[in-house]
Motif scaffolding. Structure first.
Motif, PDB file in Angstrom:
ATOM      1  N   ALA A   8      -1.934 -19.139  12.608  1.00  0.00           N
ATOM      2  CA  ALA A   8      -2.253 -18.031  11.699  1.00  0.00           C
ATOM      3  C   ALA A   8      -0.981 -17.517  11.023  1.00  0.00           C
ATOM      4  CB  ALA A   8      -2.953 -16.914  12.462  1.00  0.00           C
ATOM      5  N   LEU A   9       0.097 -17.382  11.794  1.00  0.00           N
ATOM      6  CA  LEU A   9       1.370 -16.942  11.214  1.00  0.00           C
ATOM      7  C   LEU A   9       1.859 -17.958  10.189  1.00  0.00           C
ATOM      8  CD1 LEU A   9       3.865 -15.069  11.081  1.00  0.00           C
ATOM      9  CD2 LEU A   9       4.826 -16.423  12.960  1.00  0.00           C
ATOM     10  N   VAL A  12      -0.124 -17.690   6.963  1.00  0.00           N
ATOM     11  CA  VAL A  12       0.252 -16.517   6.165  1.00  0.00           C
ATOM     12  C   VAL A  12       1.584 -16.768   5.458  1.00  0.00           C
ATOM     13  CG1 VAL A  12       0.998 -14.099   6.320  1.00  0.00           C
ATOM     14  CG2 VAL A  12      -1.074 -14.843   7.502  1.00  0.00           C
ATOM     15  N   LEU A  13       2.566 -17.288   6.196  1.00  0.00           N
ATOM     16  CA  LEU A  13       3.877 -17.531   5.584  1.00  0.00           C
ATOM     17  C   LEU A  13       3.806 -18.611   4.502  1.00  0.00           C
ATOM     18  CD1 LEU A  13       6.207 -17.251   8.704  1.00  0.00           C
ATOM     19  CD2 LEU A  13       6.114 -15.690   6.764  1.00  0.00           C
ATOM     20  N   ALA A  15       1.052 -19.397   2.678  1.00  0.00           N
ATOM     21  CA  ALA A  15       0.228 -18.943   1.553  1.00  0.00           C
ATOM     22  C   ALA A  15       0.849 -17.770   0.796  1.00  0.00           C
ATOM     23  CB  ALA A  15      -1.162 -18.543   2.055  1.00  0.00           C
ATOM     24  N   LEU A  16       1.447 -16.838   1.519  1.00  0.00           N
ATOM     25  CA  LEU A  16       1.933 -15.609   0.892  1.00  0.00           C
ATOM     26  C   LEU A  16       3.448 -15.471   0.899  1.00  0.00           C
ATOM     27  CD1 LEU A  16      -0.648 -13.145   2.505  1.00  0.00           C
ATOM     28  CD2 LEU A  16      -0.786 -14.258   0.266  1.00  0.00           C
ATOM     29  N   VAL A  36       7.192 -12.451   4.032  1.00  0.00           N
ATOM     30  CA  VAL A  36       6.064 -11.831   3.351  1.00  0.00           C
ATOM     31  C   VAL A  36       6.427 -10.359   3.225  1.00  0.00           C
ATOM     32  CG1 VAL A  36       3.625 -11.206   3.450  1.00  0.00           C
ATOM     33  CG2 VAL A  36       4.360 -13.464   4.213  1.00  0.00           C
ATOM     34  N   LYS A  38       5.512  -6.606   2.001  1.00  0.00           N
ATOM     35  CA  LYS A  38       4.362  -5.741   1.711  1.00  0.00           C
ATOM     36  C   LYS A  38       4.904  -4.355   1.371  1.00  0.00           C
ATOM     37  CE  LYS A  38      -0.185  -4.590   3.465  1.00  0.00           C
ATOM     38  NZ  LYS A  38      -1.105  -4.688   4.585  1.00  0.00           N
ATOM     39  N   HIS A  41       2.467  -0.860   3.873  1.00  0.00           N
ATOM     40  CA  HIS A  41       1.797  -1.262   5.115  1.00  0.00           C
ATOM     41  C   HIS A  41       1.421   0.022   5.847  1.00  0.00           C
ATOM     42  CE1 HIS A  41       1.010  -3.896   8.586  1.00  0.00           C
ATOM     43  NE2 HIS A  41       1.447  -2.876   9.310  1.00  0.00           N
ATOM     44  N   THR A  60       7.589  -9.491   6.952  1.00  0.00           N
ATOM     45  CA  THR A  60       7.217 -10.341   8.077  1.00  0.00           C
ATOM     46  C   THR A  60       7.931 -11.678   7.938  1.00  0.00           C
ATOM     47  OG1 THR A  60       5.046  -9.287   8.196  1.00  0.00           O
ATOM     48  CG2 THR A  60       5.278 -11.424   9.279  1.00  0.00           C
ATOM     49  N   THR A 106       5.406  -9.808  16.680  1.00  0.00           N
ATOM     50  CA  THR A 106       3.961  -9.898  16.448  1.00  0.00           C
ATOM     51  C   THR A 106       3.221 -10.565  17.594  1.00  0.00           C
ATOM     52  OG1 THR A 106       4.186 -12.007  15.300  1.00  0.00           O
ATOM     53  CG2 THR A 106       4.271  -9.996  13.945  1.00  0.00           C
TER      54      THR A 106
END
Length: 121
Positions: A8-9, A12-13, A15-16, A36, A38, A41, A60, A106
């Motif tokens: 999952a991490l 995210v890294l 894709a974003l 990433v 934001k 947040h 992140t 995380t």
């Protein structure tokens, strides 16, 4: 830690994530990292008598020992050294630089850093 959590991490890294630059100190040579960013947040403090919610900027990234697959560029520190991030500087893709105030692991090989825009002299 399961591969699903790390996956999952990585997702995210991948894709974003954007290219960032990490510096342990303001004058140190920058190291490329995938981050990433934001702008807002939402953090909730449930330890207070009345829960308080605030919006803060966060960054992140993955720890060096998390085994991030290419093309993810991890931070040059291990998860056990998370306190070394306090006071470090991270520059995001738009050129703004942030100082790490509160790094929070995380639990899946990454770190969520509460940051503040760095003030330059």
């Amino acid at each position: 830690m399961t591969m699903l959590m790390r996956g999952a991490l990585w997702g995210v890294l991948l894709a974003l994530g954007e290219a960032g630059r990490f510096r342990a100190e303001p004058d140190a040579d920058p190291i490329s990292v995938t981050v990433v960013f934001k702008e807002k947040h939402q953090l909730v403090d449930i330890g207070a008598e009345i829960p308080v919610s605030t919006e803060v900027p966060t960054i992140t990234a993955a720890f060096a020992d998390a085994g991030a697959p290419p093309p993810i560029a991890a931070l040059p520190i291990a998860a056990t050294e998370v306190d070394r991030l306090i006071g470090a500087w991270i520059t995001v893709a738009d050129g703004r630089t942030f100082e790490v105030l509160d790094p929070r692991p995380t639990g899946n090989g990454g770190v969520l850093c509460v940051v503040n825009e760095a003030q330059r002299d």
